[in-house]
Design a protein around this motif. Structure first.
Motif, PDB file in Angstrom:
ATOM      1  N   GLU A  33       0.858  -1.188   0.000  1.00 62.83           N
ATOM      2  CA  GLU A  33       0.000   0.000   0.000  1.00 62.83           C
ATOM      3  C   GLU A  33       0.892   1.234   0.000  1.00 62.83           C
ATOM      4  O   GLU A  33       2.082   1.151   0.322  1.00 62.83           O
ATOM      5  CB  GLU A  33      -0.928   0.001   1.212  1.00 62.83           C
ATOM      6  N   GLN A  34       0.299   2.346  -0.364  1.00 60.48           N
ATOM      7  CA  GLN A  34       1.113   3.557  -0.516  1.00 60.48           C
ATOM      8  C   GLN A  34       1.745   3.984   0.801  1.00 60.48           C
ATOM      9  O   GLN A  34       2.929   4.333   0.837  1.00 60.48           O
ATOM     10  CB  GLN A  34       0.239   4.678  -1.090  1.00 60.48           C
ATOM     11  N   THR A  35       0.953   3.983   1.877  1.00 59.05           N
ATOM     12  CA  THR A  35       1.476   4.437   3.167  1.00 59.05           C
ATOM     13  C   THR A  35       2.708   3.617   3.557  1.00 59.05           C
ATOM     14  O   THR A  35       2.657   2.390   3.613  1.00 59.05           O
ATOM     15  CB  THR A  35       0.389   4.318   4.254  1.00 59.05           C
ATOM     16  N   THR A  37       5.545   3.541   1.787  1.00 59.53           N
ATOM     17  CA  THR A  37       6.402   3.293   0.618  1.00 59.53           C
ATOM     18  C   THR A  37       7.314   4.501   0.398  1.00 59.53           C
ATOM     19  O   THR A  37       6.855   5.645   0.550  1.00 59.53           O
ATOM     20  CB  THR A  37       5.513   3.061  -0.632  1.00 59.53           C
ATOM     21  N   PRO A  38       8.583   4.281   0.054  1.00 62.14           N
ATOM     22  CA  PRO A  38       9.449   5.441  -0.225  1.00 62.14           C
ATOM     23  C   PRO A  38       8.832   6.350  -1.300  1.00 62.14           C
ATOM     24  O   PRO A  38       8.179   5.871  -2.234  1.00 62.14           O
ATOM     25  CB  PRO A  38      10.748   4.804  -0.725  1.00 62.14           C
ATOM     26  N   ILE A  39       9.068   7.637  -1.155  1.00 64.34           N
ATOM     27  CA  ILE A  39       8.484   8.617  -2.072  1.00 64.34           C
ATOM     28  C   ILE A  39       9.227   8.634  -3.401  1.00 64.34           C
ATOM     29  O   ILE A  39       8.646   8.907  -4.447  1.00 64.34           O
ATOM     30  CB  ILE A  39       8.510  10.010  -1.412  1.00 64.34           C
ATOM     31  N   GLN A  40      10.513   8.379  -3.346  1.00 65.30           N
ATOM     32  CA  GLN A  40      11.312   8.211  -4.559  1.00 65.30           C
ATOM     33  C   GLN A  40      12.241   7.039  -4.324  1.00 65.30           C
ATOM     34  O   GLN A  40      12.567   6.698  -3.178  1.00 65.30           O
ATOM     35  CB  GLN A  40      12.117   9.475  -4.903  1.00 65.30           C
ATOM     36  N   ALA A  41      12.697   6.433  -5.412  1.00 65.48           N
ATOM     37  CA  ALA A  41      13.481   5.199  -5.300  1.00 65.48           C
ATOM     38  C   ALA A  41      14.784   5.403  -4.526  1.00 65.48           C
ATOM     39  O   ALA A  41      15.308   4.470  -3.919  1.00 65.48           O
ATOM     40  CB  ALA A  41      13.769   4.659  -6.700  1.00 65.48           C
ATOM     41  N   LEU A  76       1.124   3.754 -12.603  1.00 66.73           N
ATOM     42  CA  LEU A  76       0.793   3.784 -11.171  1.00 66.73           C
ATOM     43  C   LEU A  76      -0.708   3.509 -11.044  1.00 66.73           C
ATOM     44  O   LEU A  76      -1.541   4.407 -11.041  1.00 66.73           O
ATOM     45  CB  LEU A  76       1.206   5.129 -10.572  1.00 66.73           C
ATOM     46  N   ASP A  77      -1.017   2.234 -10.986  1.00 61.65           N
ATOM     47  CA  ASP A  77      -2.379   1.756 -11.239  1.00 61.65           C
ATOM     48  C   ASP A  77      -3.314   1.836 -10.034  1.00 61.65           C
ATOM     49  O   ASP A  77      -4.489   1.561 -10.165  1.00 61.65           O
ATOM     50  CB  ASP A  77      -2.331   0.306 -11.743  1.00 61.65           C
ATOM     51  N   ARG A  78      -2.798   2.236  -8.853  1.00 60.88           N
ATOM     52  CA  ARG A  78      -3.654   2.182  -7.665  1.00 60.88           C
ATOM     53  C   ARG A  78      -3.763   3.524  -6.945  1.00 60.88           C
ATOM     54  O   ARG A  78      -3.657   3.600  -5.725  1.00 60.88           O
ATOM     55  CB  ARG A  78      -3.136   1.105  -6.711  1.00 60.88           C
ATOM     56  N   GLY A  79      -3.966   4.584  -7.693  1.00 65.83           N
ATOM     57  CA  GLY A  79      -4.043   5.914  -7.071  1.00 65.83           C
ATOM     58  C   GLY A  79      -5.469   6.415  -6.926  1.00 65.83           C
ATOM     59  O   GLY A  79      -6.408   5.843  -7.469  1.00 65.83           O
ATOM     60  N   THR A 100       4.726  18.613  -9.620  1.00 63.92           N
ATOM     61  CA  THR A 100       4.926  17.605  -8.570  1.00 63.92           C
ATOM     62  C   THR A 100       5.169  16.238  -9.211  1.00 63.92           C
ATOM     63  O   THR A 100       4.972  16.067 -10.419  1.00 63.92           O
ATOM     64  CB  THR A 100       3.680  17.452  -7.665  1.00 63.92           C
ATOM     65  N   ARG A 101       5.567  15.296  -8.356  1.00 61.07           N
ATOM     66  CA  ARG A 101       5.701  13.911  -8.802  1.00 61.07           C
ATOM     67  C   ARG A 101       4.625  13.046  -8.143  1.00 61.07           C
ATOM     68  O   ARG A 101       4.815  11.847  -7.938  1.00 61.07           O
ATOM     69  CB  ARG A 101       7.106  13.405  -8.455  1.00 61.07           C
ATOM     70  N   ALA A 102       3.488  13.670  -7.816  1.00 65.77           N
ATOM     71  CA  ALA A 102       2.389  12.938  -7.175  1.00 65.77           C
ATOM     72  C   ALA A 102       1.966  11.750  -8.044  1.00 65.77           C
ATOM     73  O   ALA A 102       1.944  11.850  -9.282  1.00 65.77           O
ATOM     74  CB  ALA A 102       1.206  13.876  -6.977  1.00 65.77           C
ATOM     75  N   GLY A 110       4.692   6.672 -13.989  1.00 65.37           N
ATOM     76  CA  GLY A 110       5.760   6.890 -13.029  1.00 65.37           C
ATOM     77  C   GLY A 110       7.107   6.748 -13.707  1.00 65.37           C
ATOM     78  O   GLY A 110       7.266   5.946 -14.635  1.00 65.37           O
ATOM     79  N   ILE A 111       8.072   7.544 -13.250  1.00 63.99           N
ATOM     80  CA  ILE A 111       9.453   7.372 -13.709  1.00 63.99           C
ATOM     81  C   ILE A 111      10.315   7.186 -12.456  1.00 63.99           C
ATOM     82  O   ILE A 111      10.357   8.053 -11.598  1.00 63.99           O
ATOM     83  CB  ILE A 111       9.951   8.560 -14.566  1.00 63.99           C
ATOM     84  N   SER A 112      10.958   6.045 -12.369  1.00 60.45           N
ATOM     85  CA  SER A 112      11.785   5.736 -11.197  1.00 60.45           C
ATOM     86  C   SER A 112      13.185   5.407 -11.675  1.00 60.45           C
ATOM     87  O   SER A 112      13.376   4.508 -12.504  1.00 60.45           O
ATOM     88  CB  SER A 112      11.233   4.518 -10.444  1.00 60.45           C
ATOM     89  N   ILE A 131      13.496   1.274  -4.402  1.00 59.07           N
ATOM     90  CA  ILE A 131      12.253   1.232  -5.196  1.00 59.07           C
ATOM     91  C   ILE A 131      11.180   2.050  -4.493  1.00 59.07           C
ATOM     92  O   ILE A 131      11.159   2.133  -3.257  1.00 59.07           O
ATOM     93  CB  ILE A 131      11.794  -0.241  -5.416  1.00 59.07           C
ATOM     94  N   ASP A 132      10.320   2.680  -5.276  1.00 59.32           N
ATOM     95  CA  ASP A 132       9.212   3.458  -4.705  1.00 59.32           C
ATOM     96  C   ASP A 132       7.884   2.965  -5.279  1.00 59.32           C
ATOM     97  O   ASP A 132       6.948   3.741  -5.419  1.00 59.32           O
ATOM     98  CB  ASP A 132       9.410   4.952  -4.975  1.00 59.32           C
ATOM     99  N   LEU A 133       7.829   1.689  -5.621  1.00 59.34           N
ATOM    100  CA  LEU A 133       6.671   1.149  -6.344  1.00 59.34           C
ATOM    101  C   LEU A 133       6.038  -0.017  -5.600  1.00 59.34           C
ATOM    102  O   LEU A 133       6.737  -0.844  -4.984  1.00 59.34           O
ATOM    103  CB  LEU A 133       7.115   0.693  -7.736  1.00 59.34           C
TER     104      LEU A 133
HETATM  105  C1  LIG Z   1       5.672  10.099  -5.461  1.00 58.09           C
HETATM  106  S1  LIG Z   1       5.415   8.701  -6.508  1.00 58.09           S
HETATM  107  C2  LIG Z   1       6.855   8.851  -7.510  1.00 58.09           C
HETATM  108  C3  LIG Z   1       6.917   7.767  -8.564  1.00 58.09           C
HETATM  109  C4  LIG Z   1       8.029   7.993  -9.571  1.00 58.09           C
HETATM  110  N1  LIG Z   1       9.344   7.910  -8.966  1.00 58.09           N
HETATM  111  C5  LIG Z   1       7.838   9.314 -10.271  1.00 58.09           C
HETATM  112  O1  LIG Z   1       8.457  10.294  -9.871  1.00 58.09           O
HETATM  113  O2  LIG Z   1       7.076   9.357 -11.229  1.00 58.09           O
HETATM  114  C6  LIG Z   1       5.864   7.356  -5.464  1.00 58.09           C
HETATM  115  C7  LIG Z   1       4.705   6.961  -4.602  1.00 58.09           C
HETATM  116  O3  LIG Z   1       3.697   6.445  -5.453  1.00 58.09           O
HETATM  117  C8  LIG Z   1       2.942   5.489  -4.787  1.00 58.09           C
HETATM  118  N2  LIG Z   1       2.844   4.299  -5.665  1.00 58.09           N
HETATM  119  C9  LIG Z   1       3.785   3.386  -5.941  1.00 58.09           C
HETATM  120  N3  LIG Z   1       3.316   2.441  -6.775  1.00 58.09           N
HETATM  121  C10 LIG Z   1       2.043   2.789  -7.062  1.00 58.09           C
HETATM  122  C11 LIG Z   1       1.013   2.219  -7.858  1.00 58.09           C
HETATM  123  N4  LIG Z   1       1.196   1.092  -8.556  1.00 58.09           N
HETATM  124  N5  LIG Z   1      -0.189   2.844  -7.895  1.00 58.09           N
HETATM  125  C12 LIG Z   1      -0.404   3.984  -7.193  1.00 58.09           C
HETATM  126  N6  LIG Z   1       0.514   4.562  -6.414  1.00 58.09           N
HETATM  127  C13 LIG Z   1       1.731   3.977  -6.351  1.00 58.09           C
HETATM  128  C14 LIG Z   1       3.659   5.173  -3.483  1.00 58.09           C
HETATM  129  O4  LIG Z   1       2.958   5.787  -2.425  1.00 58.09           O
HETATM  130  C15 LIG Z   1       5.010   5.844  -3.634  1.00 58.09           C
HETATM  131  O5  LIG Z   1       5.473   6.346  -2.417  1.00 58.09           O
END
Ligand SMILES: C[S@@+](CC[C@H](N)C(=O)[O-])C[C@H]1O[C@@H](n2cnc3c(N)ncnc32)[C@H](O)[C@@H]1O
Length: 177
Positions: A33-35, A37-41, A76-79, A100-102, A110-112, A131-133
């Motif tokens: 789950e998101q809570t 998880t690292p914000i960036q890799a 990022l399939d679960r937002g 932002t990188r929300a 997403g780009i990691s 990893i942040d995924l």
């Molecule tokens: C701030 S985003 C940055 C992602 C990537 N590094 C970027 O900059 O595009 C990282 C956060 O996305 C969330 N996340 C990771 N995998 C995800 C997914 N499959 N669906 C939705 N949210 C996700 C997690 O909470 C993680 O901390």
């Protein structure tokens, strides 16, 4: 994400041509789950994780072992649904989404950039550090990180430099149960 999953993206024009993404693989990580998880890799302790590349794409992994880092382009399939003004993880006030990188975005790409430890071409496993995924995040593409073209040490970072020093996500972009 079951193998062969297809992501169909609807076009803005009415020419009836959809964009279709075929994920080339998926992430295995310890994050469900998101809570937390690292914000960036590259933030926090670099946990190991894997990309599992589907069989039909594995020949494309040739020559990747010479690179210390790779870009993962992911879906990022679960937002939550996106908001154009949003409070990013590293701030306390609303910012324009595209500054932002929300993870919640119109097209949640997403780009990691992450460290590549080892490539197992025959099994299609890339071993990563950092990893942040979330587990089973679809991977759309893998590209080598090339400092000569990707690094700009003199670049400015806008609001980010005055933001907070949070390294892990909270629940703000997590979908309701
Ligand atoms: C701030 S985003 C940055 C992602 C990537 N590094 C970027 O900059 O595009 C990282 C956060 O996305 C969330 N996340 C990771 N995998 C995800 C997914 N499959 N669906 C939705 N949210 C996700 C997690 O909470 C993680 O901390």
């Amino acid at each position: 994400m079951p193998p062969g999953t297809r992501l169909t993206i609807f076009p803005m024009s009415n020419d009836n041509k959809d964009f279709v993404f075929y994920p080339i693989g998926y992430i295995r990580s310890s994050y469900r789950e998101q809570t937390g998880t690292p914000i960036q890799a590259n933030l926090g302790e670099p946990e190991t994780a894997e990309v599992r590349v589907l069989e039909q794409y594995r020949d494309g992994l040739s020559d990747l072992e010479g690179f210390s880092h790779v870009w993962l382009i992911t879906w990022l399939d679960r937002g939550k649904p996106f908001e154009l003004l949003t409070i990013p993880y590293r701030d306390t006030i609303k910012r324009g989404l595209f500054a932002t990188r929300a993870p919640s975005r119109p097209n949640p790409i997403g780009i990691s950039c992450t460290r590549l430890i080892r490539v197992e071409k025959t099994t299609g496993v890339l071993h990563l550090a950092g990893i942040d995924l979330l587990d089973f995040t679809p991977v759309l593409d893998i590209k080598p990180y090339i400092p000569a073209v990707d690094a700009f040490p003199e670049a400015s970072s806008g609001w980010f430099m005055s933001g907070t020093n949070r390294t892990r996500a909270d629940e703000r972009f997590q979908p309701d149960e």
